[in-house]
Design a protein around this motif. Structure first.
Motif, PDB file in Angstrom:
ATOM      1  N   HIS A  43      63.211  26.954 114.081  1.00  0.00           N
ATOM      2  CA  HIS A  43      62.092  27.501 114.839  1.00  0.00           C
ATOM      3  C   HIS A  43      61.318  28.539 114.026  1.00  0.00           C
ATOM      4  CE1 HIS A  43      61.817  25.762 118.797  1.00  0.00           C
ATOM      5  NE2 HIS A  43      63.124  25.705 118.867  1.00  0.00           N
ATOM      6  N   ASP A  44      62.017  29.327 113.223  1.00  0.00           N
ATOM      7  CA  ASP A  44      61.318  30.280 112.356  1.00  0.00           C
ATOM      8  C   ASP A  44      60.356  29.556 111.427  1.00  0.00           C
ATOM      9  OD1 ASP A  44      62.552  32.472 113.449  1.00  0.00           O
ATOM     10  OD2 ASP A  44      63.876  32.852 111.741  1.00  0.00           O
ATOM     11  N   HIS A  45      60.804  28.448 110.863  1.00  0.00           N
ATOM     12  CA  HIS A  45      59.955  27.697 109.940  1.00  0.00           C
ATOM     13  C   HIS A  45      58.745  27.115 110.660  1.00  0.00           C
ATOM     14  CE1 HIS A  45      63.343  28.065 107.181  1.00  0.00           C
ATOM     15  NE2 HIS A  45      62.566  27.584 106.224  1.00  0.00           N
ATOM     16  N   LEU A  46      58.949  26.629 111.882  1.00  0.00           N
ATOM     17  CA  LEU A  46      57.810  26.120 112.650  1.00  0.00           C
ATOM     18  C   LEU A  46      56.779  27.220 112.866  1.00  0.00           C
ATOM     19  CD1 LEU A  46      59.516  23.946 115.438  1.00  0.00           C
ATOM     20  CD2 LEU A  46      58.331  23.127 113.394  1.00  0.00           C
ATOM     21  N   LYS A  47      57.235  28.390 113.271  1.00  0.00           N
ATOM     22  CA  LYS A  47      56.323  29.499 113.572  1.00  0.00           C
ATOM     23  C   LYS A  47      55.658  30.049 112.318  1.00  0.00           C
ATOM     24  CE  LYS A  47      59.528  31.597 116.053  1.00  0.00           C
ATOM     25  NZ  LYS A  47      60.232  32.566 116.943  1.00  0.00           N
ATOM     26  N   ALA A  48      56.225  29.770 111.142  1.00  0.00           N
ATOM     27  CA  ALA A  48      55.614  30.214 109.884  1.00  0.00           C
ATOM     28  C   ALA A  48      54.476  29.302 109.439  1.00  0.00           C
ATOM     29  CB  ALA A  48      56.674  30.289 108.786  1.00  0.00           C
ATOM     30  N   MET A  49      54.325  28.151 110.112  1.00  0.00           N
ATOM     31  CA  MET A  49      53.279  27.197 109.745  1.00  0.00           C
ATOM     32  C   MET A  49      51.954  27.576 110.397  1.00  0.00           C
ATOM     33  SD  MET A  49      55.495  23.683 110.262  1.00  0.00           S
ATOM     34  CE  MET A  49      57.034  23.390 109.359  1.00  0.00           C
ATOM     35  N   ASP A  50      50.873  26.995 109.865  1.00  0.00           N
ATOM     36  CA  ASP A  50      49.543  27.173 110.442  1.00  0.00           C
ATOM     37  C   ASP A  50      49.052  25.913 111.137  1.00  0.00           C
ATOM     38  OD1 ASP A  50      48.664  29.942 109.398  1.00  0.00           O
ATOM     39  OD2 ASP A  50      49.422  28.915 107.613  1.00  0.00           O
ATOM     40  N   LEU A  51      49.614  24.788 110.784  1.00  0.00           N
ATOM     41  CA  LEU A  51      49.243  23.509 111.385  1.00  0.00           C
ATOM     42  C   LEU A  51      50.422  22.562 111.223  1.00  0.00           C
ATOM     43  CD1 LEU A  51      47.217  21.410 112.544  1.00  0.00           C
ATOM     44  CD2 LEU A  51      46.444  21.014 110.186  1.00  0.00           C
ATOM     45  N   ILE A  52      50.729  21.817 112.296  1.00  0.00           N
ATOM     46  CA  ILE A  52      51.807  20.827 112.265  1.00  0.00           C
ATOM     47  C   ILE A  52      51.193  19.458 112.508  1.00  0.00           C
ATOM     48  CG2 ILE A  52      53.937  20.035 113.351  1.00  0.00           C
ATOM     49  CD1 ILE A  52      54.452  22.981 114.149  1.00  0.00           C
ATOM     50  N   LEU A  53      51.534  18.524 111.634  1.00  0.00           N
ATOM     51  CA  LEU A  53      51.064  17.143 111.778  1.00  0.00           C
ATOM     52  C   LEU A  53      52.233  16.285 112.252  1.00  0.00           C
ATOM     53  CD1 LEU A  53      48.658  15.244 111.367  1.00  0.00           C
ATOM     54  CD2 LEU A  53      49.401  14.915 109.006  1.00  0.00           C
ATOM     55  N   PHE A  54      52.011  15.535 113.349  1.00  0.00           N
ATOM     56  CA  PHE A  54      53.087  14.775 113.984  1.00  0.00           C
ATOM     57  C   PHE A  54      52.600  13.345 114.254  1.00  0.00           C
ATOM     58  CE2 PHE A  54      56.317  13.772 117.156  1.00  0.00           C
ATOM     59  CZ  PHE A  54      57.415  14.482 116.711  1.00  0.00           C
ATOM     60  N   PRO A  55      52.485  12.522 113.200  1.00  0.00           N
ATOM     61  CA  PRO A  55      51.906  11.177 113.359  1.00  0.00           C
ATOM     62  C   PRO A  55      52.930  10.123 113.783  1.00  0.00           C
ATOM     63  CG  PRO A  55      52.281  11.639 111.048  1.00  0.00           C
ATOM     64  CD  PRO A  55      52.739  12.856 111.792  1.00  0.00           C
ATOM     65  N   LEU A  56      53.595  10.362 114.887  1.00  0.00           N
ATOM     66  CA  LEU A  56      54.658   9.486 115.377  1.00  0.00           C
ATOM     67  C   LEU A  56      54.095   8.149 115.856  1.00  0.00           C
ATOM     68  CD1 LEU A  56      57.764   9.460 116.218  1.00  0.00           C
ATOM     69  CD2 LEU A  56      56.923  10.061 118.501  1.00  0.00           C
ATOM     70  N   PHE A  57      54.752   7.053 115.474  1.00  0.00           N
ATOM     71  CA  PHE A  57      54.312   5.727 115.893  1.00  0.00           C
ATOM     72  C   PHE A  57      55.044   5.236 117.143  1.00  0.00           C
ATOM     73  CE2 PHE A  57      52.509   5.794 111.735  1.00  0.00           C
ATOM     74  CZ  PHE A  57      51.482   4.858 111.732  1.00  0.00           C
ATOM     75  N   GLU A  58      56.304   5.587 117.288  1.00  0.00           N
ATOM     76  CA  GLU A  58      57.067   5.087 118.427  1.00  0.00           C
ATOM     77  C   GLU A  58      58.197   6.044 118.762  1.00  0.00           C
ATOM     78  OE1 GLU A  58      57.582   3.893 121.311  1.00  0.00           O
ATOM     79  OE2 GLU A  58      57.142   1.791 120.813  1.00  0.00           O
ATOM     80  N   GLY A  59      58.508   6.133 120.046  1.00  0.00           N
ATOM     81  CA  GLY A  59      59.595   6.985 120.514  1.00  0.00           C
ATOM     82  C   GLY A  59      59.493   7.153 122.008  1.00  0.00           C
ATOM     83  N   ALA A  60      60.627   7.502 122.620  1.00  0.00           N
ATOM     84  CA  ALA A  60      60.659   7.681 124.071  1.00  0.00           C
ATOM     85  C   ALA A  60      60.167   9.062 124.462  1.00  0.00           C
ATOM     86  CB  ALA A  60      62.077   7.464 124.604  1.00  0.00           C
ATOM     87  N   ALA A  61      60.556  10.068 123.703  1.00  0.00           N
ATOM     88  CA  ALA A  61      60.154  11.457 123.967  1.00  0.00           C
ATOM     89  C   ALA A  61      60.805  12.338 122.911  1.00  0.00           C
ATOM     90  CB  ALA A  61      60.561  11.902 125.360  1.00  0.00           C
ATOM     91  N   ASN A  62      60.350  12.196 121.677  1.00  0.00           N
ATOM     92  CA  ASN A  62      61.009  12.867 120.558  1.00  0.00           C
ATOM     93  C   ASN A  62      60.945  14.380 120.687  1.00  0.00           C
ATOM     94  OD1 ASN A  62      59.986  10.150 119.848  1.00  0.00           O
ATOM     95  ND2 ASN A  62      61.130  10.515 117.979  1.00  0.00           N
TER      96      ASN A  62
END
Length: 398
Positions: free
Chosen positions: A291-310
């Motif tokens: 979570h620290d690493h996520l909050k240290a980012m400025d933009l997150i790219l999540f180009p998921l093609f398939e999943g139930a609820a990742n």
């Protein structure tokens, strides 16, 4: 009294079982593979746990039925110990993960209400990329897996799935049993001092950070799309740091059948002409550090093609960082374009690059999007909401 059954620990049910036990008038317990007994004891979990031991395979399974065979062994082991469990914890209903076979035999053996949990009723993630079409072996494996899941659903009173997208994959004959309820999430602490987070985890103190955060770096998660957009953004923003969180493996897709022994990460980097130092790569991280690493980012790219609820998408939104995601599978159920995130066709590299550049160049104009995303998780995907949803389904059968 609710008995949750899952072969692993922690699982989708861990937080739900603990939170549900705090609801007045509700008791919960968990039945899991006894291989996790030492870990559970060391954690001092607040609800009762019971264990089962799957039978050792009598011989080699047919290659296309290995998952089904393992599910049968888990299902039988559950039935073997259930009388002893019920003598200590007389459950009114059982909630079990059907994809692992835990509910397969229950209705045939015991007169107890059964709620099965299913993520996706098939290996849809294996052939979500037209670049890597399914081979005959994948279709055989899918057939045996569907036999396990559909039979479990037939022999259940209700089926819980995490998204409407997952529900649509069930045959019409079973949909009357299906209810939608996503697992819940605990909001991490607000972002706070981003520079301090970066120093803490040896990340660059200055310049924007573009991130990819997922369990694995594979085709169904769009890791190749991320790298292509990241390459373009790096040309536009020379001081950009690209941060990748995830393991170099393929768990769900079938692209390895086409890559001659290479990992998907290695194949895509070679195809794009990228060196290892193009990004900072961190494999598995403890939950708080993740979570620290996520909050240290400025933009997150999540180009998921398939999943139930990742879970990765929900964790990214909970961080309060703007997210650009694919308009595929369950994602449009969670993200409203321009409000709490952004949706693009995962092949629209130009669109994602243009918006990504705008966000990185003018982050203040998009702060509200990250804040709205965090509120979405708080208001619609909390543990409290999940417990209420599960109890509503349980109330239909008890």
């Amino acid at each position: 009294r609710v008995l949750f059954i899952h072969p692993a620990h922690p699982s989708q049910f861990t937080a739900i079982a603990q939170a549900m036990a705090a609801v007045p008038g509700v008791e919960t317990a968990v039945l899991t593979d006894e291989a996790f007994a030492d870990q559970i004891r060391s954690e001092g979990v607040p609800v009762p746990y019971f264990g089962y031991r799957p039978d050792t395979p009598a011989g080699a399974s047919l290659w296309y039925a290995t998952g089904c065979d393992e599910g049968f062994r888990h299902g039988k082991a559950v039935c073997d110990v259930l009388p002893d469990v019920l003598s200590v914890f007389p459950a009114d209903v059982v909630v079990g993960h059907a994809s692992f076979g835990t509910t397969f035999f229950l209705k045939n053996m015991y007169r107890i209400p059964v709620v099965s949990y299913v993520e996706l009723p098939g290996y849809h993630m294996a052939w979500c990329r037209p670049e890597y079409p399914p081979l005959a072996e994948h279709l055989f494996l899918n057939g045996t897996f569907q036999a396990l899941v559909y039979a479990s659903a037939v022999n259940s009173d209700r089926v819980i799935v995490p998204s409407a997208h997952a529900a649509r994959h069930f045959p019409e004959e079973l949909r009357h049993k299906v209810r939608i309820q996503m697992e819940g999430f605990v909001l991490p602490e607000p972002q706070g001092d981003k520079k301090a987070l970066r120093l803490k985890h040896s990340l660059p103190e200055t310049g924007p950070i573009l991130g990819f955060a997922s369990r694995t770096l594979e085709a169904m998660r769009g890791f190749d799309v991320f790298l292509e957009v990241a390459r373009r953004l790096k040309e536009l923003c020379p001081d950009l740091t690209v941060l990748v969180l995830g393991s170099e493996q393929t768990l769900y897709g079938n692209e390895l059948s086409y890559l001659d022994g290479r990992s998907f990460k290695g194949y895509i980097m070679e195809r794009l002409g990228l060196a290892e130092d193009f990004f900072i790569w961190k494999d598995f991280l403890p939950y708080d550090a993740f979570h620290d690493h996520l909050k240290a980012m400025d933009l997150i790219l999540f180009p998921l093609f398939e999943g139930a609820a990742n879970w990765g998408l929900f964790e990214a939104m909970a961080s309060g960082v703007p997210v650009i995601a694919a308009n595929r599978c369950f994602v449009p159920e969670v993200i409203e374009h321009g409000e709490n995130g952004f949706l693009f066709d995962p092949y629209d590299l130009d669109g994602m690059t243009a918006l990504g550049h705008d966000i990185l160049e003018n982050p203040e104009a998009f702060v509200h999007v990250g804040q709205n995303a965090r509120r979405t998780i708080r208001d619609s995907y909390s543990i409290t909401n999940s417990v209420a949803g599960y109890l509503q389904v349980i109330g239909e059968v008890v």
